[in-house]
Design a protein around this motif. Sequence first.
Motif, short mmCIF file in Angstrom:
data_model
loop_
_atom_site.label_atom_id
_atom_site.label_comp_id
_atom_site.label_asym_id
_atom_site.label_seq_id
_atom_site.Cartn_x
_atom_site.Cartn_y
_atom_site.Cartn_z
N THR A 56 0.84 -1.42 0.21
CA THR A 56 0.02 -0.28 -0.34
C THR A 56 1.31 1.77 0.05
O THR A 56 0.73 2.40 -0.85
N ASP A 99 -6.33 -1.17 -5.02
CA ASP A 99 -5.66 -1.97 -3.53
C ASP A 99 -6.46 -2.37 -3.28
O ASP A 99 -6.93 -2.11 -3.01
N GLU A 100 -6.45 -3.59 -3.86
CA GLU A 100 -7.20 -4.68 -3.21
C GLU A 100 -8.79 -4.27 -3.30
O GLU A 100 -9.49 -4.57 -2.67
MG LIG Z 1 -2.11 -2.69 2.25
#
Ligand SMILES: [Mg+2]
Length: 233
Positions: free
Chosen positions: A57, A178-179
């Motif tokens: 991240t 991000d995911e």
């Molecule tokens: Mg992360």
Amino acid sequence: MTTAQQETLSSPLSPVMIETKGIIKSFGTLQVLKGIDLTIRKGEIVAIAGPSGAGKTTLLQIIGTLDSPDAGQLTINNTSVRAMNDKQLSAFRNRNIGFVFQFHQLLPEFTALENVMIPALIARESSSSAEKRAKELLDFMNLSDRMSHKPAQLSGGEKQRVAVARALINNPAVILADEPSGSLDTENKEGLHTLFFDLREKMNQTFVIVTHDEQLAAHTDRLIHLRDGVIVG
Ligand SMILES: [Mg+2]
Ligand SMILES: Nc1ncnc2c1ncn2[C@@H]1O[C@H](COP(=O)(O)OP(=O)(O)OP(=O)(O)O)[C@@H](O)[C@H]1O
């Protein structure tokens, strides 16, 4: 494969969209990124994987200019971002980078259509042209009959598709995710992943996706493993 399809896939001759050199980042005494070198070309779909706390991240936030590195260079779409002040950076981000987060982060009081239009309005596009483009994108996402719904009236998969439309509205150089499918069930997850590949094929869109999903990672052009702040392959 047809010629048209070949042209939309990335090759060593495609323009470089993201380049990082020697990116270093610490939080206090903890060095989270220890020299990241990356080159990502137009039309590539790159996955970043690695254990929790590896710095995925952090790296994505730095590439997205939401955070700054302690050292190293970052070039996005041929622009070196290090010298920019906050105001220049937010304008640059608005124009060049689309974000998709794990939890959609749509604004609850606005409709799907309005949520998608907002980045275009921030970029000072007229509201009629922002609305036209937002409608086209929502149409592409199979959300034509959900445009006036607010986020609370949408399913998880629908909310993520609205978030993707929002990320696309200013024709960004890159989409950073991000995911993005982390909060979705299997069916919606597959739908979202298919959408990414469709967008690459039809719009030559470049993606960097942090993901724990092995199926998605296996289908991308390149899988980057991050471990303890370094790329391990
Ligand atoms: Mg992360
Ligand atoms: N703002 C911050 N202040 C201090 N430490 C931070 C900060 N942001 C992240 N960290 C630390 O940096 C390390 C990397 O965090 P990061 O969020 O990049 O990991 P990640 O690879 O995305 O993990 P996950 O898979 O759990 O999301 C972690 O040890 C985290 O605790």
